[in-house]
Design a protein around this motif. Structure first.
Motif, PDB file in Angstrom:
ATOM      1  N   ARG A 185       0.836  -1.215   0.000  1.00 35.26           N
ATOM      2  CA  ARG A 185       0.000   0.000   0.000  1.00 35.26           C
ATOM      3  C   ARG A 185       0.860   1.250   0.000  1.00 35.26           C
ATOM      4  O   ARG A 185       0.561   2.217  -0.701  1.00 35.26           O
ATOM      5  CB  ARG A 185      -0.931   0.007   1.211  1.00 35.26           C
ATOM      6  N   ASN A 207       2.144   1.737  -3.434  1.00 31.14           N
ATOM      7  CA  ASN A 207       1.079   2.221  -4.306  1.00 31.14           C
ATOM      8  C   ASN A 207       0.810   3.697  -4.075  1.00 31.14           C
ATOM      9  O   ASN A 207       0.596   4.458  -5.027  1.00 31.14           O
ATOM     10  CB  ASN A 207      -0.209   1.431  -4.095  1.00 31.14           C
ATOM     11  N   ARG A 208       0.811   4.115  -2.809  1.00 27.30           N
ATOM     12  CA  ARG A 208       0.583   5.525  -2.504  1.00 27.30           C
ATOM     13  C   ARG A 208       1.677   6.397  -3.087  1.00 27.30           C
ATOM     14  O   ARG A 208       1.414   7.450  -3.648  1.00 27.30           O
ATOM     15  CB  ARG A 208       0.506   5.742  -0.991  1.00 27.30           C
ATOM     16  N   ALA A 250       1.218   6.754  -6.757  1.00 23.71           N
ATOM     17  CA  ALA A 250       0.123   7.678  -7.046  1.00 23.71           C
ATOM     18  C   ALA A 250       0.567   9.125  -6.852  1.00 23.71           C
ATOM     19  O   ALA A 250       0.206  10.007  -7.643  1.00 23.71           O
ATOM     20  CB  ALA A 250      -1.077   7.368  -6.161  1.00 23.71           C
ATOM     21  N   LYS A 256      -6.449   9.888 -11.721  1.00 21.74           N
ATOM     22  CA  LYS A 256      -6.094   9.247 -10.454  1.00 21.74           C
ATOM     23  C   LYS A 256      -7.177   8.256 -10.033  1.00 21.74           C
ATOM     24  O   LYS A 256      -6.881   7.138  -9.607  1.00 21.74           O
ATOM     25  CB  LYS A 256      -5.895  10.311  -9.372  1.00 21.74           C
ATOM     26  N   ARG A 257      -8.438   8.656 -10.173  1.00 13.86           N
ATOM     27  CA  ARG A 257      -9.541   7.745  -9.821  1.00 13.86           C
ATOM     28  C   ARG A 257      -9.495   6.484 -10.679  1.00 13.86           C
ATOM     29  O   ARG A 257      -9.678   5.368 -10.177  1.00 13.86           O
ATOM     30  CB  ARG A 257     -10.881   8.443 -10.026  1.00 13.86           C
ATOM     31  N   ASP A 270      -6.936   5.168 -12.167  1.00 15.47           N
ATOM     32  CA  ASP A 270      -5.787   4.345 -11.771  1.00 15.47           C
ATOM     33  C   ASP A 270      -6.085   3.565 -10.500  1.00 15.47           C
ATOM     34  O   ASP A 270      -5.736   2.394 -10.379  1.00 15.47           O
ATOM     35  CB  ASP A 270      -4.543   5.214 -11.560  1.00 15.47           C
ATOM     36  N   LYS A 271      -6.742   4.218  -9.524  1.00 11.41           N
ATOM     37  CA  LYS A 271      -7.073   3.522  -8.278  1.00 11.41           C
ATOM     38  C   LYS A 271      -8.021   2.362  -8.537  1.00 11.41           C
ATOM     39  O   LYS A 271      -7.871   1.277  -7.965  1.00 11.41           O
ATOM     40  CB  LYS A 271      -7.713   4.494  -7.280  1.00 11.41           C
ATOM     41  N   ARG A 272      -9.001   2.581  -9.405  1.00 11.56           N
ATOM     42  CA  ARG A 272      -9.947   1.505  -9.722  1.00 11.56           C
ATOM     43  C   ARG A 272      -9.236   0.343 -10.391  1.00 11.56           C
ATOM     44  O   ARG A 272      -9.497  -0.828 -10.090  1.00 11.56           O
ATOM     45  CB  ARG A 272     -11.061   2.037 -10.617  1.00 11.56           C
ATOM     46  N   ARG A 287      -6.067  -0.486 -10.123  1.00 11.63           N
ATOM     47  CA  ARG A 287      -5.236  -1.183  -9.136  1.00 11.63           C
ATOM     48  C   ARG A 287      -6.097  -2.054  -8.228  1.00 11.63           C
ATOM     49  O   ARG A 287      -5.715  -3.164  -7.893  1.00 11.63           O
ATOM     50  CB  ARG A 287      -4.441  -0.186  -8.300  1.00 11.63           C
TER      51      ARG A 287
END
Length: 90
Positions: A38, A41-42, A45, A67-68, A70-72, A74
């Motif tokens: 995590r 990953n942070r 980002a 960014k949203r 990419d988060k989805r 991941r």
């Protein structure tokens, strides 16, 4: 007195050498591994956000949307890898 000073010097040298040659710590549990993932990953980002802000081609809203997305992506990849791992352990 000289012997005790030499002994202290020798011990401090040994301790310094031992500390400097210690291996880097490694996660000991699955929870620690997940936490490290995590954190990585942070940081990824944050780097992407910085790059997006530095570029002039995207607006702030577009950077947020990227960014949203990419988060989805991941999150879906992590879920798929967890499903595969569970299937192997059965």
């Amino acid at each position: 007195m000289k012997k005790s000073m030499m002994l202290v010097a020798l011990l401090s040298l040994i301790v310094t050498f031992d500390i400097s040659t210690m291996p880097e710590s490694v996660a000991q549990t699955q929870g620690m591994d997940r936490r490290d993932d995590r954190r990585d990953n942070r940081q990824d980002a944050r780097d992407e956000k910085r790059e997006c802000k530095a570029g002039d081609e995207n607006s702030r809203a577009e950077c947020r949307q990227d960014k949203r997305d990419d988060k989805r992506d991941r999150g879906e990849a992590e879920t798929e890898s967890e499903d595969e791992t569970e299937g192997e352990s059965e």
